[in-house]
Enzyme design. Structure first.
Site, PDB file in Angstrom:
ATOM      1  N   SER A   1       6.108  -6.631  -1.911  1.00  0.00           N
ATOM      2  CA  SER A   1       5.556  -6.992  -0.652  1.00  0.00           C
ATOM      3  C   SER A   1       6.147  -8.381  -0.242  1.00  0.00           C
ATOM      4  O   SER A   1       6.272  -9.377  -1.218  1.00  0.00           O
ATOM      5  CB  SER A   1       4.162  -6.939  -0.432  1.00  0.00           C
ATOM      6  N   ALA A   2       6.488  -8.610   1.101  1.00  0.00           N
ATOM      7  CA  ALA A   2       6.997  -9.850   1.638  1.00  0.00           C
ATOM      8  C   ALA A   2       5.784 -10.571   1.921  1.00  0.00           C
ATOM      9  O   ALA A   2       5.651 -11.935   2.156  1.00  0.00           O
ATOM     10  CB  ALA A   2       7.725  -9.406   2.728  1.00  0.00           C
ATOM     11  N   HIS A   3       4.547 -10.234   2.301  1.00  0.00           N
ATOM     12  CA  HIS A   3       3.580 -10.896   2.796  1.00  0.00           C
ATOM     13  C   HIS A   3       2.975 -11.857   2.029  1.00  0.00           C
ATOM     14  O   HIS A   3       2.146 -12.832   2.476  1.00  0.00           O
ATOM     15  CB  HIS A   3       2.561 -10.145   3.440  1.00  0.00           C
TER      16      HIS A   3
ATOM     17  N   CYS B   1      -8.573  -6.476   0.675  1.00  0.00           N
ATOM     18  CA  CYS B   1      -9.348  -5.350   0.961  1.00  0.00           C
ATOM     19  C   CYS B   1     -10.855  -5.588   0.753  1.00  0.00           C
ATOM     20  O   CYS B   1     -11.480  -4.757   1.509  1.00  0.00           O
ATOM     21  CB  CYS B   1      -8.688  -4.235  -0.059  1.00  0.00           C
TER      22      CYS B   1
ATOM     23  N   THR C   1       0.942  -1.135   0.171  1.00  0.00           N
ATOM     24  CA  THR C   1       0.105   0.046   0.161  1.00  0.00           C
ATOM     25  C   THR C   1       1.023   1.336  -0.002  1.00  0.00           C
ATOM     26  O   THR C   1       0.695   2.172  -0.709  1.00  0.00           O
ATOM     27  CB  THR C   1      -0.916   0.012   1.191  1.00  0.00           C
TER      28      THR C   1
END
Lengths: 400, 73
Positions: free
Chosen positions: A204-206, A327, A76
């Protein structure tokens, strides 16, 4: 039953790999100082070296230089900085146009909407029935006023992979910046910022068994970028604030652990899941392209039933699935992605996303299909939508 | 062992099932959950979900105004 949960919502968040935790631990308990220069104390120098090593690994993977990658708090933030900070720096009276697609994830879409409210002109390109942006239409949309094009690498809900090499080439030829959100493709598909002519990339790592709360933004050398936050001079003076060193180390370790073999396994699991559902459950539609999709994603509409009902019943049987992107799954609104590919509200409301990970097995996929088949049949038996409605002949080709 | 009452009168799908799930999660073994509602699809899908979770469906009663589903955890 709840204890033996089968988790298939890995595009929203993944389980942390133990090896990632082990790599992070020293930077939480032993070497926890702020990264410092050679003039500082030894612990700070050690953390600086670890940070540099993590940055170098991640940057190299997308063919970037280490100093072109900044760490952020996640996708984000990366997309917000990429879009708003570049536009802020480049906007002039005659430069006020941004191009994106209608099916982007919310950080991109809402950043563009905010700029639109501030007076910028934004073109939201439509996509075809599989979710592809038409590069010719993109080129046509570029004007002398265009500052930035932001087109995702792969979609968060339906997994469709865009031809970012072609899009990057068009942007370069027309001298506009190109940002891509690679949250769902990093380490799953090759990214070469030079070959693909990309100026800004969200990472992103997630999604790859890394920690939550850490991401990256690739910024091509020389790309103008206003400072998004006010603060110190960290991250090459682009992103102030204490750097999340355990997170950065964990991100690099997580990236390192993703292998081609794993991606091939996920592709096979994905195709097995899609084939079984389309073969065995009537009135189903695959959302997104059959092959040009990320290895971990399958998205299927089960007609005549509500997606929320499906995921609720599946949860009560011990399966974690979602109706849309992370989201989106908290709301009961129709998915803008399914609507964007031409689906109606019924198709959008009946869509379920299955996203796979390292920890999923064929046996789990088979159990999921068996269970969802039972849930769908029972929900259709009681659904008011099923009673007496005329059924369309729905596409049910098998993946070859 | 206590009785947990869940009022879903005038709520539509999927709210009654969501509230039932919430009550089941909070209830202790042996507690009874009494869900009251008016939505006809929920009256069908709550028993279906309860059965799949392995809990005991004690009764489904209905009067002119609402239905009541009793579940034992």
């Amino acid at each position: 039953m709840e204890n033996k949960n089968i988790y298939l919502d890995n595009s929203a968040a993944t389980r942390l790999d133990e090896k990632v935790l082990e790599a992070m631990k020293p930077f939480l308990f032993e070497t926890y100082a702020v990264a410092s220069s050679e003039f500082g104390y030894s612990m700070g120098i050690k953390t600086r070296e670890a940070l540099a090593q993590a940055r170098e690994w991640l940057a190299k993977d997308i063919s970037a230089d280490a100093e072109e990658l900044i760490f952020t708090s996640g996708a984000t933030e990366s997309s917000n900085i990429a879009i708003k900070s570049s536009v802020e720096k480049l906007s002039k009276k005659e430069k006020n146009h941004i191009i994106t697609s209608q099916i982007e994830d919310f950080p991109v879409l809402n950043s563009c909407k905010k700029l639109e409210n501030q007076g910028f002109r934004v073109t939201y390109l439509p996509v075809d029935e599989n979710g592809f942006v038409d590069p010719a239409q993109l080129e046509k949309a570029i004007t002398d006023h265009t500052i930035l094009v932001s087109i995702q690498h792969a979609n968060q809900e339906i997994g469709t992979v865009q031809d970012i090499a072609k899009i990057g080439k068009i942007c370069k030829e027309n001298d506009v910046l190109f940002h891509t959100d690679a949250t769902h493709t990093f380490r799953r598909l090759p990214i070469d910022v030079n070959k693909f002519n990309i100026d800004l990339v969200t990472l992103s790592a997630h999604t790859i068994h890394g920690p939550k709360g850490i991401g990256g933004l690739y910024v091509r050398k020389g790309t103008p970028l206003a400072k998004y936050f006010d603060g110190g001079f960290q991250e090459f003076d682009k992103r102030p604030g204490l750097v999340n060193i355990p997170g950065a180390v964990g991100f690099a370790k997580a990236a390192e652990l993703v292998t081609e073999e794993e991606n091939n396994k996920l592709t096979n699991l994905r195709d097995h899941l899609i084939n079984r559902i389309l073969d065995e459950i009537p009135k189903t539609t695959l959302n997104g392209h059959r092959k040009k999709r990320v290895p971990q994603n399958a998205n299927i509409t089960f007609h005549l039933v509500e997606g929320e009902s499906i995921t609720l019943h599946m949860d009560m049987r011990g399966f974690s699935l979602s109706t849309g992107s992370a989201c989106f799954s908290n709301s009961l609104e129709a998915s803008h992605v399914i609507l964007g590919i031409g689906g109606d509200h019924e198709r959008a409301h009946g869509s379920v996303r299955f996203s796979l990970s390292r920890y999923n097995t064929k046996e789990q996929v088979d159990r999921t299909v068996d269970e969802i088949s039972d849930v769908i049949q029972k929900l259709r038996d009681i659904s008011p939508l099923s009673n007496g409605s005329e059924q369309n002949e729905l596409q049910k080709e098998k993946i070859s | 062992m206590s009785i947990i009452k869940v009022n879903c009168i005038n709520e539509t799908c999927p709210v009654p099932l969501v509230e039932t799930r919430k009550a089941l999660r909070k209830a202790a073994e042996g507690d009874t959950i009494e869900v009251q509602g008016t939505h006809s699809s929920s009256k069908k899908e709550i028993p279906m979900a309860v059965e799949s979770m392995g809990y005991e469906l004690k009764s489904i009663e209905e009067n002119d105004d609402y239905w009541t589903i009793k579940i034992q955890k």
